[in-house]
Each structure stands twice: as structure tokens, then as C-alpha cells.
Motif scaffolding. Structure first.
Motif, PDB file in Angstrom:
ATOM      1  N   TYR A  23      53.776  37.270  50.851  1.00 32.59           N
ATOM      2  CA  TYR A  23      54.618  38.406  50.488  1.00 32.59           C
ATOM      3  C   TYR A  23      54.670  39.496  51.571  1.00 32.59           C
ATOM      4  N   LEU A  56      42.754  41.198  47.908  1.00 31.06           N
ATOM      5  CA  LEU A  56      44.146  40.788  47.679  1.00 31.06           C
ATOM      6  C   LEU A  56      44.695  41.607  46.525  1.00 31.06           C
ATOM      7  N   CYS A  57      45.996  41.694  46.415  1.00 29.35           N
ATOM      8  CA  CYS A  57      46.574  42.268  45.203  1.00 29.35           C
ATOM      9  C   CYS A  57      46.945  41.126  44.257  1.00 29.35           C
ATOM     10  N   LEU A 192      51.147  47.892  48.792  1.00 32.87           N
ATOM     11  CA  LEU A 192      50.172  47.098  49.560  1.00 32.87           C
ATOM     12  C   LEU A 192      48.762  47.546  49.187  1.00 32.87           C
TER      13      LEU A 192
HETATM   14 FE1  SF4 Z   1      49.986  39.736  49.630  1.00 34.57          FE
HETATM   15 FE2  SF4 Z   1      49.333  41.805  48.150  1.00 34.57          FE
HETATM   16 FE3  SF4 Z   1      48.196  41.432  50.511  1.00 34.57          FE
HETATM   17 FE4  SF4 Z   1      50.734  42.159  50.383  1.00 34.57          FE
HETATM   18  S1  SF4 Z   1      48.992  43.369  49.715  1.00 34.57           S
HETATM   19  S2  SF4 Z   1      49.899  40.584  51.687  1.00 34.57           S
HETATM   20  S3  SF4 Z   1      51.413  41.081  48.552  1.00 34.57           S
HETATM   21  S4  SF4 Z   1      47.987  40.122  48.722  1.00 34.57           S
END
Ligand code: SF4
Length: 728
Positions: A23, A56-57, A192
Motif C-alpha cells: 500500500y 505495521l498498520c 501511515l
Molecule cells: Fe502498509 Fe500500513 Fe506500512 Fe503503509 S503504514 S506501508 S499501509 S503497513
């Protein structure tokens, strides 16, 4: 007919373990195991990638759910007329049909009647090859991409001031060390989330955070100060702050004189931005304005970070320059842990705007209208310079030109003008039917073109109105390089086996080029060969990747461009000694506040602005198909202030229909104190009845051609009882 063999990628037996999230531009490092069965691969944050450090999100955690998704396209789809349903077809038939349409269009209407629409999600290799395909195989000037909707104003601002555009001219780790961070129009806690670890470290190091946003977002809630500005007033705010910096004697005169040009013109301009005047435009009090400049003056280091809230306006580029002027006046760019930067949005938003899929660019951030740049690329591609097309139409203008050429004198376009002219369009990796402003108009345009081909993994709203749809690899099934928001070039590694029947975008480009008679220029055997040609093409250019190798990326966890030789380690921090204008100095640019393309009036009394949820990504083609994300955030909600709710007798369960001059959209409401009483907010991840972009306007920035996504005038047309159902 024998065709080029498909590109060799990593053999399935040698699948990698480390790659990056599909993403956003943070490009978090992830580790994943492919599975032999029907389960989604297990995704973990990569603790050794120094940008996200294992975090991570929710989008990253769930990213593998799409790889074996039941709605995944596994065969090319074709139909003979748009009134008929699709039928499954073979690859040769599908590619023949697209190439046939392109050849027919070129013969009947000229080369520029073919268009290409790319994406900030494509790898650098695809970006490069798509641009080469448009210019050499199709011969069209009309190629642009959805990054025009995202980062183009920041890019224009950076280019004008510094002579180069790299979103962040420093690594994100510098955020932890800065004394003061100012976020202008960025809700990065939602967009983010792993970046917040750097702001948390900054806070524990004694730093401060200021957030400028019409909404009290999750990011604003953790800030030391929040300025709830009137939508579209960030330029006036920056000029007002510079006025006070001059008045209070905070200028870095030594830096201004040694490292910049043009300050006196800016000084003359900002003297018109007295605090009382600025308060009227922005809604920010004089006391708050003075607090900001005092904090800036007191901080040992300071960075100003710009987001889409400030940039997606018809004056977005000038707004960026207003903030850069302020940064230059304090002597920030090039100083340790300081400067101005843009928090790029799309996965390869940075690389996507550097390597030739933009209407005005050639690989390496060369400019298509610059004679030396044209000559360099013509020589590299071994074609006459005159054969390279000139600058084409920007993204919105390209889509708005679909269909037959028709005289259309209108107040917007003027006497003697016309619409249409682009008859065949190839879209790669973008859902333009939902992502574009003024959706009703773009929907009509898509219908009116002769032929539409779309490459996607799912039947997006755009694919759904196409003539041919090509099913392509997803992120984990392909190799390539991406450039994250820091300008760090990283490797997307193949970690999962692609399903039978799908192909890579690179193979699509090669298959079409071959059918257009250009096989020789696209006869790569491996993805690595494409990478090697692409990096060689950038040698000596502003965005020079020529010294970047797979091995160096692996050894260093990414390489920051510019990297002009294989002995060079890359450039994490820019501007310490010089800027990229020929005299080495940065440029101040005088810029004035002006109204947006639309402002509230009696008939349409509210500002309408758009943004993102943390569970969804851009037009939602992927994230709206992930069960966990949809369960958490199933529909777009309209955020509005209690005073608006009282005025219109709106309850928290109500469904409200909004209207702008272009269209209407329906939302379940979320009544909240976290938004200004004159402003309504909705996310833009949905199409159908809940499409925020049905309301937005295609007013374009004159420099960047960025549409004004963040500002439209709307009215509340009706209020009904809610059902909490979906809106698609
Ligand atoms: Fe992926 Fe979320 Fe990291 Fe962006 S902030 S790169 S969407 S995991």
C-alpha cells in the motif's frame, strides 16, 4: 505468430521471505510465508527494516488476504460491446484486441488519440517501461498517472525552490531528533501509522509537534498545538507566520544571504499578511500565530512536513512554496534534523513521478520539453529526438478528453475550444472511475471513448466499464524496485506464487509493444534486465539511480537516490552544502493567498473536504475486499459538527444526502466536536452512492495540474433515517 517469451522472475522454488507492503509510501518491511493451501500467507512486520522496525498498520497485517481472494481475476475478460457481459478469453486474443484498437485509433485519429493512465503503485521498472511504451511504441504524448492526484503540488513546490523533488530530503529517523515538527495537512496517525513511532521518540527526546488541520484528527490529538484552519487557507497561514518572523526578528539572515535568492520579493509580499488579516482568512488567532513562530525560533532544529490537506488545492503548489519560504527564512533546509518535506502517499509515489509516466517527464526526472533531456533519452533509446512526443495532457485533463473531438465553447474552456479527442485508453493500476474528481463527468467520459482496456487484479469500478480487462500479478507475486517516501529505493521481492492465468504488467507492456511492431526495444529476458536498462537510463539525470544495484539494496536496506555510480553509497540527506539550481542556491518564491475553485455561498453553504481512513487505501479496490477491514470500517461516514446537526435536525443514525454543483452522495453521519462547524468531511474510498468524489471539483492547480480534492462547496439536500447499510 510466435510471441516474446514471458519475463523470467524468481523461480517458485526460490521465493523470498522479505518484501514490502503493497500500500502506502512508508513501504513497511514485511516478512511472509507463502502457503501451499488456500489460506492467506502469514504476514509479519520486518523488525530489521529500519523504517517501520517491525510495526505495521491493519492494512499491512491483512495484505495477503487479497492474494487468493475469491474475486481475483484469473482470465482476461473481453466483450464485443459494453451492453454485453464479459466473457473469458485467452491472452493472445485480449492483447490482439487492445493492440488492434490502438493501431486503428492511430490510423484514424493520430497517435495522440491513444492515451495511457498509469499509477503511483507501479514499480519503478513498470513506470519506466510504460513511459517508453507510450513514447516509442504508441508515439503518444498522452500518458499521465494517478500520482498527479497525489503528490504533484509538493513536487512542483520542491522543484521550484530547490531545483529537485525528493519528497523527504532526509530519512524518517531524523524526525525523532528534531526539536519541532510541524505537520501541515497530514493525518499520518491514520494514513501511515508506523511513522508515529518516530514522533513518539521525538516527544520523549523533548521535541514538540504542531498539527495544522481543519479537523482534530488522531494526529492532532497527540500534538502540542493544533491549529484548526479554514480549508484552503494554509498559504495565508504560512505567509502570516513569515510576517511575524520578520516582525519579531527571527530571520536567519546569514543563511538567507549565503544560500538563497529572492527573499526581498517574498518579504514585500508577506508584509500584507498582518495577523488580523490572517486570522480572518485562516481562523487562527494572533496568539496562536505568535506561539508557532516563537516555538520555531526556540527550537534547535525544526522540520515542516506537508501532506495532501495542504496540497490538493487549486493553489497547492503555491501553498508548498509558502511553507518552503518560511523554512528557508529560518535557515532550515540542509540543517541537521531540519527542513521541509512532503509525506508522499502512494506506495511508489516517489519513483512513480520520476521515471517517465508523467506527461511532462522522461526517465530520471528529465523534462520532456528540455532539449538536452530529450536528446539524452533519444540517444539512449536510439531514436531521433524529433520522434519523441512533446508534453501531453495531465491526468484529469486526459480523462476529461476521452471521446470524439467535439466543439464545446463553455465558460470554463472559452470560445473556439473543444472537448474529447482521446479515443482509446489503457489504464494500468488505477481505479480512475472512483479516484477522480467530478466523478459523474469522468464516468460519462469513460463511456464515451471508443475503447478502454484496464489491467487490474479485481473488477474495479473502472474495469467494470472496460472493453478488455487483463488480470495481473499482485505485489507479492512480482519483483521490482520501489522508492519510498524518503527517496530510499527498495526491492519488492517475489514472495508468493502467482495463480495460473495471470501475468505481470511488464509482460502486458511487452506483449502490446510487440504487437505494435516494437518487439526489439522490449525484448528483455528477466525482470532484472528491465531494472538494469531502467537504472542506466537515469545516468546523469536529476534522479540518478544508475549506481543502484540489487546487491547494494540488500546490503544497505535500501539506497537513497541520487546514486550516480556503483561505488557511491547513495544520498540519505540532501542540501547540506548546495541546492540543485545551477548556482547551488534555493529560491524564495513570492506567493499570494487566493480563493479556491469554489467557496461556500448561500446555495452551497459548507466546505466539503476528503481524506482517508486507516483501514482503507485510496479508491478501495483492494481494501474494500478485505473482510477484516470492511468489518472494522464498512462504509463512509460524514463527519459534521454538533451545530450543523442541530441546524438540520440530524441525529447520529441519520443518513444525509450532500449535493455540490456536480453531483450528490449519501452518508451515514458521525456527529463530532473534532471538526469545524463550517466544514464537512468524508473519506474517498468508495464509489456508488457514497462516493465523495461525486462532489469534488476538477479545479486544477495552474502549475502542478493537481485537482482540488480538498475543497468543494456543498449543501445538505436531505436528511433521512439511517439503515447502517453499505453504500456501494
Ligand atoms: Fe502498509 Fe500500513 Fe506500512 Fe503503509 S503504514 S506501508 S499501509 S503497513
Amino acid at each position: 505468430m510466435l510471441h516474446l517469451p514471458l519475463l523470467m522472475d524468481t523461480p517458485v522454488a526460490e521465493l523470498a521471505f522479505r518484501t514490502h507492503c503493497p500500500y502506502c509510501a512508508f513501504q513497511c518491511g514485511i516478512r511472509m510465508d507463502d502457503t501451499q493451501n488456500d489460506d492467506a500467507a502469514i504476514v509479519q512486520g520486518d523488525p530489521y527494516f529500519p523504517v517501520n522496525n517491525g510495526q505495521l498498520c491493519i492494512k499491512g497485517w491483512t495484505s495477503s488476504a487479497l492474494l487468493k481472494h475469491p474475486e481475483r481475476l484469473l482470465h482476461p475478460l473481453i466483450r464485443d460491446s459494453r451492453k454485453e457481459p464479459f466473457r473469458e478469453a485467452g491472452w493472445d486474443e485480449a492483447l490482439d484486441r487492445i493492440a488492434g484498437a490502438m493501431i486503428r485509433t492511430r490510423e484514424q485519429h493520430g497517435a495522440d488519440a491513444n492515451g495511457v493512465f498509469g499509477s503511483g503503485a507501479l514499480t519503478n521498472e513498470k513506470t519506466y517501461l510504460l513511459g517508453k511504451f507510450a513514447r516509442l511504441a504508441m508515439g503518444t504524448a498522452n500518458i499521465d498517472y494517478n500520482g498527479r492526484y497525489c503528490m504533484s503540488s509538493a513536487a512542483a513546490g520542491g522543484n521550484r525552490a530547490f531545483g529537485i523533488d525528493r519528497g523527504l530530503p532526509f530519512p524518517v529517523e531524523d524526525i525523532a531528533k528534531t526539536g519541532l515538527a510541524i505537520l501541515v495537512g497530514s493525518n499520518c496517525a491514520d494514513t501511515l501509522p508506523p511513522i508515529m513511532q518516530w514522533f513518539e521518540k521525538q516527544k520523549s527526546n523533548g521535541g514538540r509537534l504542531i498539527v495544522i488541520d481543519p479537523r482534530r484528527t488522531p494526529t492532532a490529538k497527540v500534538a502540542d498545538a493544533h491549529l484548526a484552519t479554514t480549508p484552503g487557507s494554509d498559504l495565508a497561514l504560512a505567509n502570516g507566520l513569515l510576517y511575524l518572523a520578520i516582525e519579531e526578528g527571527y530571520l536567519n539572515r546569514e543563511y538567507i544571504s549565503a544560500r538563497t535568492n529572492g527573499f526581498e520579493a517574498v518579504r514585500a509580499t508577506v508584509l500584507g499578511y498582518h495577523p488580523a488579516h490572517v486570522e480572518r482568512i485562516t481562523g487562527v488567532s494572533e496568539a496562536q500565530l505568535r506561539l508557532v513562530v516563537r516555538w520555531m525560533a526556540a527550537a534547535e532544529s525544526c522540520m515542516i512536513l506537508s501532506g495532501r490537506g495542504a496540497e490538493q488545492h487549486s493553489k497547492g503548489a503555491d501553498t508548498c512554496n509558502a511553507w518552503i519560504n518560511l523554512a528557508l527564512a529560518f535557515g532550515l533546509p540542509g540543517k541537521p534534523n531540519s527542513g521541509w518535506g512532503c509525506l508522499t502517499g502512494q506506495g511508489n509515489g516517489q519513483g512513480g513521478r520520476e521515471h517517465g509516466q508523467k506527461a511532462d517527464q522522461l526517465p530520471g526526472y528529465r523534462l520532456i520539453e528540455n532539449p538536452a533531456h530529450r536528446e539524452a533519452m533519444a540517444k539512449f533509446w536510439n531514436v531521433p529526438e524529433q520522434s519523441l512526443p512533446r508534453k501531453g495532457k495531465s491526468a484529469f485533463e486526459l480523462l476529461d478528453s476521452l471521446g470524439p473531438l467535439t466543439p464545446n465553447p463553455s465558460p470554463e474552456r472559452g470560445e473556439g475550444s473543444s472537448t474529447g479527442g482521446i479515443r482509446t485508453l489503457l489504464v494500468m493500476g488505477s481505479n480512475v472511475a472512483v479516484a477522480s474528481p467530478d466523478m459523474p463527468r469522468i464516468a460519462e467520459r469513460l463511456k464515451s471513448c471508443d475503447f478502454l482496456a484496464v489491467c487490474d487484479s479485481f473488477l474495479s469500478e473502472t474495469a467494470n466499464v472496460a472493453d478488455v480487462v487483463l488480470p495481473v500479478y499482485q505485489w507479492a507475486e512480482e519483483s521490482g524496485t520501489m522508492t519510498n517516501l524518503e527517496g530510499r529505493v527498495i526491492r519488492r521481492r517475489r514472495t508468493a506464487r502467482p495463480p495460473r492465468g495471470v501475468r505481470g504488467d511488464l509482460d502486458v507492456i511487452r506483449g502490446l509493444a510487440e504487437r505494435l511492431g516494437c518487439a526489439e526495444q522490449f525484448s528483455f529476458a528477466t525482470t532484472r534486465e528491465v531494472f538494469d536498462e531502467f537504472r542506466a537510463a537515469t545516468a546523469g539525470a536529476p534522479a540518478d539511480y544508475s549506481g543502484i544495484t540489487y546487491e547494494k539494496i540488500d546490503a544497505q536496506d535500501g539506497v537513497f537516490w541520487p546514486c550516480p555510480s556503483e561505488e557511491h553509497e547513495g544520498t540519505p540527506r540532501m542540501f547540506a552544502e548546495r541546492f540543485h539550481h545551477s548556482d547551488g542556491k534555493a529560491k524564495f518564491l513570492p506567493v499570494e493567498h487566493r480563493e479556491g475553485g469554489e467557496k461556500p455561498c448561500e446555495a452551497y453553504p459548507y466546505f466539503f473536504t476528503t481524506g482517508r481512513y486507516k483501514e482503507h487505501y485510496n479508491s478501495g479496490v483492494q481494501t474494500r475486499r478485505v473482510e477484516k477491514l470492511l468489518a472494522t470500517q464498512p462504509l463512509p461516514r460524514l463527519q459534521l459538527h454538533p451545530t450543523v446537526a442541530n441546524r438540520h435536525s440530524i441525529l447520529s443514525s441519520s443518513v444525509v444526502t450532500l449535493e455540490s454543483r456536480r453531483g450528490r452522495a449519501e452518508f451515514t453521519v458521525d456527529i463530532s466536536q473534532d471538526i469545524r462547524p463550517d466544514t464537512l468531511f468524508a473519506p474517498f474510498h468508495w464509489g456508488g452512492k457514497g462516493a465523495a468524489n461525486a462532489l469534488t471539483k476538477g479545479a486544477l492547480d495552474p502549475t502542478s495540474r493537481m485537482p482540488e480534492f480538498k475543497l468543494a462547496a456543498v449543501r445538505i439536500a436531505s436528511v433521512g433515517r439511517g439503515s447502517e447499510g453499505g453504500t456501494e
